[in-house]
Scaffold this motif. Sequence first.
Motif, short mmCIF file in Angstrom:
data_model
loop_
_atom_site.label_atom_id
_atom_site.label_comp_id
_atom_site.label_asym_id
_atom_site.label_seq_id
_atom_site.Cartn_x
_atom_site.Cartn_y
_atom_site.Cartn_z
N UNK A 1 -22.20 13.24 60.45
CA UNK A 1 -21.45 13.90 61.35
C UNK A 1 -20.09 13.34 60.96
N UNK A 2 -18.94 14.19 60.98
CA UNK A 2 -17.78 14.05 60.98
C UNK A 2 -16.97 13.89 62.38
N UNK A 3 -16.43 12.48 62.49
CA UNK A 3 -16.08 12.11 63.74
C UNK A 3 -14.60 11.60 63.98
N UNK A 4 -13.77 12.32 64.56
CA UNK A 4 -12.42 12.11 64.49
C UNK A 4 -12.06 10.91 65.66
N UNK A 5 -11.27 10.07 65.34
CA UNK A 5 -11.28 8.96 66.42
C UNK A 5 -9.66 8.61 66.65
N UNK A 6 -9.42 8.98 67.84
CA UNK A 6 -7.87 8.66 68.40
C UNK A 6 -7.85 7.28 68.61
N UNK A 7 -6.75 6.53 68.40
CA UNK A 7 -6.79 4.88 68.56
C UNK A 7 -7.38 4.47 67.71
N UNK A 8 -7.66 4.73 66.34
CA UNK A 8 -8.47 4.17 65.39
C UNK A 8 -7.74 2.89 64.93
N UNK A 9 -6.46 2.68 65.09
CA UNK A 9 -5.82 1.56 64.59
C UNK A 9 -5.89 0.37 65.60
N UNK A 10 -6.64 0.55 66.91
CA UNK A 10 -6.75 -0.59 67.67
C UNK A 10 -8.21 -1.55 67.53
N UNK A 11 -8.23 -2.36 68.15
CA UNK A 11 -9.48 -3.41 67.96
C UNK A 11 -10.75 -2.48 68.00
N UNK A 12 -11.08 -1.75 69.04
CA UNK A 12 -12.07 -1.05 69.08
C UNK A 12 -12.46 -0.07 68.08
N UNK A 13 -11.49 0.73 67.62
CA UNK A 13 -11.33 1.75 66.81
C UNK A 13 -11.77 1.33 65.43
N UNK A 14 -11.18 0.13 64.97
CA UNK A 14 -11.69 -0.47 63.64
C UNK A 14 -13.06 -0.97 63.67
N UNK A 15 -13.60 -1.40 64.78
CA UNK A 15 -15.06 -1.72 64.48
C UNK A 15 -15.88 -0.27 64.58
N UNK A 16 -15.54 0.53 65.45
CA UNK A 16 -16.00 1.89 65.64
C UNK A 16 -16.32 2.51 64.18
N UNK A 17 -14.99 2.71 63.51
CA UNK A 17 -15.07 3.25 62.11
C UNK A 17 -16.21 2.68 61.08
N UNK A 18 -16.06 1.41 61.14
CA UNK A 18 -17.35 0.58 60.27
C UNK A 18 -18.53 0.78 60.65
N UNK A 19 -18.88 0.85 62.15
CA UNK A 19 -20.53 1.24 62.74
C UNK A 19 -20.76 2.75 62.37
N UNK A 20 -19.68 3.65 62.36
CA UNK A 20 -19.96 5.10 62.02
C UNK A 20 -20.47 5.15 60.63
N UNK A 21 -19.70 4.48 59.65
CA UNK A 21 -19.90 4.43 58.10
C UNK A 21 -21.36 4.03 58.03
N UNK A 22 -21.63 2.83 58.71
CA UNK A 22 -22.77 2.10 58.55
C UNK A 22 -24.01 3.07 58.89
N UNK A 23 -23.84 3.88 59.71
CA UNK A 23 -24.87 4.95 60.21
C UNK A 23 -24.75 6.47 59.67
N UNK A 24 -24.14 6.44 58.58
CA UNK A 24 -24.10 7.54 57.69
C UNK A 24 -23.03 8.55 58.06
N UNK A 25 -22.18 8.33 59.20
CA UNK A 25 -21.35 9.37 59.73
C UNK A 25 -19.86 9.20 58.84
N UNK A 26 -19.09 10.13 58.70
CA UNK A 26 -17.98 10.33 58.40
C UNK A 26 -16.75 10.15 59.26
N UNK A 27 -16.13 9.07 59.69
CA UNK A 27 -15.23 8.74 60.70
C UNK A 27 -13.92 9.39 59.82
#
Length: 74
Positions: A1-27
């Motif tokens: 799934x392609x997921x757009x993340x606002x606030x991607x530069x913050x602490x939570x966003x950076x971890x979320x990007x990594x986790x989404x990739x690990x689960x096969x999504x496209x952040x």
Amino acid sequence: MKVLITGSEGFVGSHLIRDLREHGHTPVACPLARCDIRNAVAWEGVLTGDRPEAVIHLAALSSIELCARDPHTT
């Protein structure tokens, strides 16, 4: 799934990007300069350009003092 993340530069966003990739999504990281939700024209361009299937909104102001001084922007 392609997921757009606002606030991607913050602490939570950076971890979320990594986790989404690990689960096969496209952040799709969307920094504030590009994803200012107060600008409807720019926001529409982001959505039609990136065509995400989901949006996770993490962008925020975390300073209570700044929010109190400028509630309109907040």
